[in-house]
Enzyme design. Sequence first.
Site, short mmCIF file in Angstrom:
data_model
loop_
_atom_site.label_atom_id
_atom_site.label_comp_id
_atom_site.label_asym_id
_atom_site.label_seq_id
_atom_site.Cartn_x
_atom_site.Cartn_y
_atom_site.Cartn_z
N ALA A 157 42.96 -9.78 -37.57
CA ALA A 157 41.73 -10.03 -38.35
C ALA A 157 41.06 -8.70 -38.66
O ALA A 157 41.25 -7.73 -37.92
CB ALA A 157 40.78 -10.90 -37.53
N LYS A 158 40.30 -8.67 -39.74
CA LYS A 158 39.47 -7.49 -39.99
C LYS A 158 38.10 -7.81 -39.41
O LYS A 158 37.20 -8.30 -40.10
CB LYS A 158 39.42 -7.17 -41.50
N ALA A 159 38.01 -7.60 -38.10
CA ALA A 159 36.84 -8.03 -37.34
C ALA A 159 36.10 -6.82 -36.80
O ALA A 159 36.72 -5.84 -36.37
CB ALA A 159 37.30 -8.92 -36.19
N TYR A 163 36.72 -2.36 -34.34
CA TYR A 163 36.40 -0.99 -34.78
C TYR A 163 35.70 -0.15 -33.72
O TYR A 163 35.47 1.04 -33.93
CB TYR A 163 35.60 -1.03 -36.10
#
Length: 294
Positions: A157-159, A163
């Site tokens: 996922a780009k969660a 990051y």
Amino acid sequence: MAVPFDQMEGLIWLDGKLVPGPDAKIHVLTHGLHYASAVFEGERAYGGTIFRGTEHSERLKNSANVLDFEIPYSVAEIDAAKTLVLEKNGLKDAYVRPIAWRGSEQLGVSAQNNKIHLAIATWEWPSYFDPAQRLRGIRLDLADYRRPDPKTAPCLAKAAGLYMICTISKHRAEKKGYADALMLDWQGRVAECTGANVFFVQDGKIHTPTADCFLDGLTRRTVIELAGRRRIDVIERRIMPDELPTFSECFITGTAAEVTAVSEIAGRSFNPGGITRQLMDDYTAEVQPKAAAA
Ligand code: PMP
């Protein structure tokens, strides 16, 4: 000093309404802020058209599903909202940042009843790295943190939460004078950079890590397609860091980074050469809006 993002002029699309940027606020007691229950996208518009915009909207919806929430807008509605906010802001070449997050109804680990919010911001954004550097190649450090095991984190996922280790790693690299850091994965294989995928060249062929525990970027997929059109073989495989000296070229890919050459990884040098330059040019041509068919 540059204007901070929370004071940037222009409109932001927030839960279905266009609001002046400085008014697009959330409360401090927001689940997304406390528990990183937020997913986002990074997209670019070229000449007023978002490159692979629908695929970004689909990825956003999918990232939310991985985090166990549903964005209350369809892919078509998200696409329309992105176009609207670009138009209203009079932007043609711009970065587009949709973000969806859990609201404030519950503020504990459980957040079953929280409202899901969606915001879309746009701003003018030139090359991520200095353009001259992009051709000469940037220098990468090797990060201490590793991309997590898919059993440890929702790594496809780009969660927002993923990051945390990227920002720490990028800061450490920048403090040492590097532009970014290359991260290994939980098994010690080469994975990706803090916000971009990585490719290598060996004997005229491209090698890139298998995207099984990190984001399979849309730019990565585009570059693989572009290489295919040039009849350049692309091998997706397990790459160990001790192989770095066997590669002649290295480059990274991402919506923000586009195709950027790498000149060094922690003391190992590369020659930004023919294949990198070719794909940089092909990518620049590919992202231009296509003229409507006659
Ligand atoms: N990996 C990470 C960690 C990223 O943040 C990005 C940028 N979204 C990428 C890879 C590249 O993805 P894309 O090409 O879809 O922008």
